[in-house]
Design an enzyme around this catalytic site. Structure first.
Site, short mmCIF file in Angstrom:
data_model
loop_
_atom_site.label_atom_id
_atom_site.label_comp_id
_atom_site.label_asym_id
_atom_site.label_seq_id
_atom_site.Cartn_x
_atom_site.Cartn_y
_atom_site.Cartn_z
N HIS A 224 -15.36 -11.04 9.71
CA HIS A 224 -15.23 -10.27 10.95
C HIS A 224 -13.80 -9.78 11.19
O HIS A 224 -13.49 -9.33 12.28
CB HIS A 224 -15.73 -11.08 12.16
N GLU A 264 -16.27 0.70 20.72
CA GLU A 264 -16.78 0.34 19.40
C GLU A 264 -18.32 0.34 19.40
O GLU A 264 -18.95 -0.08 20.38
CB GLU A 264 -16.27 -1.04 18.99
N ARG A 280 -6.97 -1.18 25.23
CA ARG A 280 -5.61 -1.41 24.76
C ARG A 280 -5.39 -0.61 23.49
O ARG A 280 -6.31 0.06 22.99
CB ARG A 280 -5.41 -2.91 24.45
#
Length: 991
Positions: A224, A264, A280
């Site tokens: 990940h 995302e 961010r």
């Protein structure tokens, strides 16, 4: 999203200092962007992170208490570190998505470079963000109560706090692991579950405010953790790309998003699902920058202050980023990134950097750009082949193998999540032995024991690649066996080292104490915290004439204790000649140590404290080939530090020749009662045919204090160390803990009788913060007081005329003293306050014999050429050129020029002006009494004309103030100084 133009200059007026609340590569990235905009910066670092590149690059750096990541998660420490700043950039990770941190910044009056706290509350919580997306009709991965699932941390990113779970019985352990990892990384251990979609691609959409700037594919991941990113995302149908962009924009509009952020998604076939929002800057922002031409960090900073941003993207082909990660700790003995067209490397690494394992593994980002994706990938392969790193294990070999495959369109499971330990080779190497349950690999002349299970698949002599199977057993079952270790056992090699580091010499220590002194190490220990010694194992260069055992016993550290410690919590070079070793003389090895420490002081801009007791050069060293020794570089190197860093000299006992030269190079000399300082000791004096003298006759303090050589005389070495610590504190910033005397006392500090003297030092002690005054050279040039003080915790240089000495007139010595003090303040950005009460310069035949013309104008020239903030307070007399010198040249030069009610001004003293201007009229009055009465009348009239209120009425000064209000003028009207890097002045005059 174009706004009215703001020039770089206007931006600089708004921004004073930006705190970069992060470390490593992202801190370097932000610092460079800030520097391009002319923004000054403050960095932070944990106690074990002082050597990180970002610490050097900032204009100022603040040490945080603690080790590892925790200090970077400490909101209170970070806000305190932002003292003097107006904005905070959080970088990524750590507190970048923490709404509490954003609120704490706002409460402290700081601009948070990022979204509003309420937006962070919403989007930083991945569960709430998913609910928002669902409410807008964006597909989401809701937990359906079936396996497989993904456990995810509510806060943060970077793959931390994530686990795939395929069986219900594994869920509790996965949740526990994710909680622990998330707490360590983000300070929040909340997690949630979502449906695991596989196979799928990971696609991100870059936002600036509510504007979509582009997209990228981040599917190539290991555990990940993203390894490779591609922009724009390849193999997306135009309709699917448009849908992703619209979904991201809808989420941004729903929260009125500001700043830079990323949405995302997982993409499977023609379908997609929302994953999360990262409100961010992201690690992979660089690939989007390369294909759009938009500098995202610059954009962040401009948006934070309403600056001009242009979000019109360029079409610059494709870009690929690969993340160079460390796979272990060590020191970088070589670090050579690739170069060439289309290649960019963002990193905080450098040769000699000690890479620890407490922080994120990212060592560098290799970003390449090409006209199309094939060109970009080709350049990436070539760049990886050129990337050379030694001293620290990395994943470069793995990345080379990965990019050798066809990765276009790969899904998130493309890289199988197989461990590199256990039954697989953790590195490339040669099999040199096969032992029960283990295979021994050799690489770079080091042997590595790899635990394995099952049937061994390799033989002795085989060469294996990183990740290659060594045995067919389950790697997870091949854990290293825990070996019981006696933690109190001292091995022979360590015992030898510990014995050599025992520097105690009881006989010498007792002798030193009996004379009322302290040892070199005792002084260093008193001055410094966390002192690390350089060259402690060095011995005198006399092996040709003495045994090794004798040298170890009698010449520890070659007579110089030297290293780096912390003084008042800030790093400092400290060194002390050891008079108990060869009379503190200068030998070959301790010259080398000085050179080493002086170079570090210059490189790191660290102040130096030198305990200089000793007798100069040492003739007895034999292990060298020198003849004259005049090529020694220590004196030159130390002199070059003048004006770059504060230099403090401390002397007790005898200090002659070379030791005295180093002492005299220092900005300030602190001398203990009974000390002797001379350019030559008795032996040199006698050798020169100049007579025979005792050491006590050469340069005692009753000579060196009134002649100005010594700045501060003290009674003991303990007091000397305390003064050194206090002196350095003035150059280490402001303090928040202060108090002061009742300022109403100042209303009575000047006598109502304008001819009466008064105690200027008592006045200064009242004006300054309590116990904050450190006077320099009090015994020399006594007509002017020069002192370091604090006002509301802020360090300030202060000069003041002393009416008890020559009526406050400035003679040659006082002018020299003031001129050098102004140089000192200017060199280190200390503002100056001048307290003026002078009838002018000293005049007359006797004064001219002291070269008054040159010495007094030296003060005028120096004052006219300093650029630190300067404030003038006229206490009483301000007459002639002397008053102008106290005002740095003119009443219009200081940032403020104010007077107390007792102030009186004129081109020369009142009495003298009346006598000269009205001599004929006064001489015509025959009666002495009548003549005196007429004279007094004229003086009174002149006083009324030149009194402060009348001068202020024509605006020659800024105001006449209540003396009790003086501190407010100093703290408010005296502008802040800006920190600097490097020298402002070539050097500080030693005189």
């Amino acid at each position: 999203m174009r706004r009215p133009s703001h020039t770089k200059r206007s931006l600089r007026r708004k921004i004073f200092v930006l705190l970069v609340a992060n470390r490593g590569e992202v801190a370097v990235r932000v610092l460079r962007a800030a520097a391009d905009l002319g923004i000054r910066t403050t960095a932070v670092y944990s106690e074990d992170d002082a050597d990180s590149l970002h610490v050097r690059m900032a204009d100022h750096a603040v040490r945080l208490t603690g080790h590892g990541p925790l200090p970077y998660l400490d909101v209170d420490q970070l806000v305190r570190a932002a003292d003097g700043c107006v904005a905070v950039h959080p970088g990524w990770g750590f507190l970048s998505e923490n709404a509490s941190f954003a609120r704490a910044c706002a409460a402290a009056g700081l601009t948070f470079v990022g979204p509003r706290p309420e937006v962070l509350d919403l989007l930083g919580d991945k569960r709430r963000a998913r609910e928002l997306a669902g409410s807008l009709g964006v597909p989401t991965l809701d937990d359906l109560g079936t396996f497989p699932v993904m456990v995810k941390a509510v806060s943060g990113g970077g793959g931390k706090g994530m686990r795939e779970v395929h069986r219900a019985e594994d869920l509790d352990e996965a949740i526990a692991r994710c909680r622990a990892e998330a707490l360590a990384a983000f300070g929040n251990d909340d997690v949630y579950l979502e449906r695991l979609l596989t196979p799928a691609r990971h696609v991100e959409v870059q936002l600036v405010g509510t504007t979509v700037l582009g997209d990228r594919d981040c599917s190539l991941q290991r555990g990940h953790q993203k390894l490779v990113e591609i922009a724009p995302a390849p193999l997306l149908e135009p309709s699917l790309r448009k849908a992703l962009h619209e979904a991201a924009s809808a989420i941004a509009r729903a929260v009125d998003y500001t700043g830079v952020g990323t949405v995302e998604f997982l993409v499977s076939g023609d379908d997609f699902a929302f994953l999360e929002v990262n409100p961010r800057l992201q690690v992979e922002h660089t690939v989007t920058e390369q294909v759009t031409g938009v500098d995202l960090v610059r954009t962040q900073l401009l948006l934070a202050w309403g600056g001009d941003v242009d979000l019109t993207p360029a079409d610059r082909g494709s870009a690929v980023q690969v993340r160079i990660n460390q796979t272990g700790g060590g020191t970088l003995t070589a670090f050579q990134p690739p170069t060439g067209p289309g290649i960019r490397v963002d990193t905080h690494a450098y040769p000699g950097y000690r890479v620890g394992t407490r922080f994120d593994a990212l060592l560098a980002k290799l970003v390449v750009q090409g006209d199309d994706l094939d060109m970009a990938l080709g350049r990436a392969r070539r760049a990886l082949a050129e990337f050379h790193v030694d001293g620290v294990p990395t994943n470069i070999e793995f990345l080379r193998g990965l990019l050798a495959q066809d990765i276009i369109g790969a899904h998130t499971g493309f890289i199988t999540d197989e461990p590199t330990s256990g039954s697989r080779a953790p590195l490339s190497g040669t099999v040199v032995a096969i032992e029960p349950g283990a295979v021994v690999l050799e690489a770079m002349k080091m042997q590595h024991v790899v635990r394995v299970s099952g049937t061994v698949l390799v033989s002795v002599g085989d060469t294996v690649a990183e990740g290659q199977a060594l045995a067919d057993g389950d790697a997870g079952a091949a854990a290293d066996e825990e070996v019981a270790v006696d933690l109190d056992h001292v091995r022979p090699d360590l015992a030898e080292v510990l014995a050599r580091h025992d520097f105690s010499r009881p006989g010498m220590e007792e002798k030193r104490h009996a004379s009322g002194g302290r040892t070199a190490r005792e002084n260093i220990a008193d001055l410094c915290e966390d002192f690390v010694e350089y060259g402690g194992l060095a011995i005198a260069a006399q092996r040709q004439r003495r045994s090794l055992e004798d040298l170890i016993e009698r010449t520890p550290a070659d007579g110089m204790v030297a290293g780096i410690g912390r003084v008042n919590g800030r790093r400092c070079v400290a060194m002390s000649y050891d008079y108990a070793v060869l009379a503190g003389t200068q030998g070959v090895r301790n010259h080398a140590k000085k050179d080493r420490l002086f170079a570090l002081a210059a490189q790191e801009q660290l102040p130096v404290v030198l305990f200089a007791e000793g007798g100069g050069g040492r003739p007895g060293d034999s292990d060298h080939s020198m003849v004259s020794g005049l090529d020694c570089g220590s004196f030159h190197a130390f002199a070059q530090l003048s004006g770059l860093v504060p230099l403090v000299g401390v002397v007790a006992g005898r200090c002659f020749a070379g030791n005295a030269v180093l002492l005299g190079t220092c900005d300030v000399i602190i001398a203990v009662e009974g000390a002797n300082i001379g350019m030559g000791g008795p032996a040199m004096i006698e050798g020169g045919g100049l007579g025979v003298f005792r050491p006590e006759d050469v340069g005692p303090l009753d000579v060196q204090v009134p002649n100005g050589v010594v700045d501060v005389a003290v009674a003991s070495e303990e007091e000397a160390v305390a003064v050194a610590r206090k002196y350095l504190a003035y150059f280490q910033g402001s303090t928040s803990d202060w108090e002061c005397a009742d300022q109403r006392r100042l209303r009575h500090a000047i006598p109502e009788n304008r001819l009466r003297a008064y105690n200027i030092r008592a006045l200064i002690e009242t004006l300054a913060d309590t116990d904050s005054v450190l006077e320099l050279r009090s015994g020399f040039g006594r007509g002017i007081v020069t002192a370091l003080v604090r006002v509301e915790g802020r360090p300030i240089g202060l000069i003041a005329n002393d009416p008890a000495v020559l009526g406050g007139a400035i003679d040659a010595d006082a002018a020299d003293k003031a001129a050098r003090f102004l140089q000192l303040c200017d060199a280190f950005d200390l503002p100056v306050v001048s307290l003026c009460d002078t009838p002018g310069f000293m005049v007359g035949p006797d004064a001219e014999r002291t070269a008054t013309v040159r010495h007094l104008t030296r003060m005028v020239v120096t004052g006219a050429n300093i650029d630190v903030p300067f404030g003038l307070v006229v206490l009483r007399k301000a007459y002639g050129l002397g008053a102008q010198a106290m005002a740095a040249g003119s009443l219009k030069v200081p940032q403020f020029a104010i007077s107390w009610p007792t102030g009186e001004f004129g081109p020369m003293g009142l009495e003298g002006a009346v006598r000269l201007g009205y001599r004929r009229e006064l001489d015509a009055i025959a009666d002495p009494g009548e003549r005196q009465a007429r004279f007094d009348q004229m003086v009174a009239a002149a006083y009324e004309h030149g009194k402060a209120l009348n001068v202020a009425s024509v605006f020659e000064i800024d105001d006449v103030v209540d003396p009790a209000d003086t501190r407010r003028w100093i703290s408010t009207a005296l502008a802040p100084t800006t920190s600097r890097s490097g020298k402002k002045r070539p050097f500080i005059d030693t005189w």
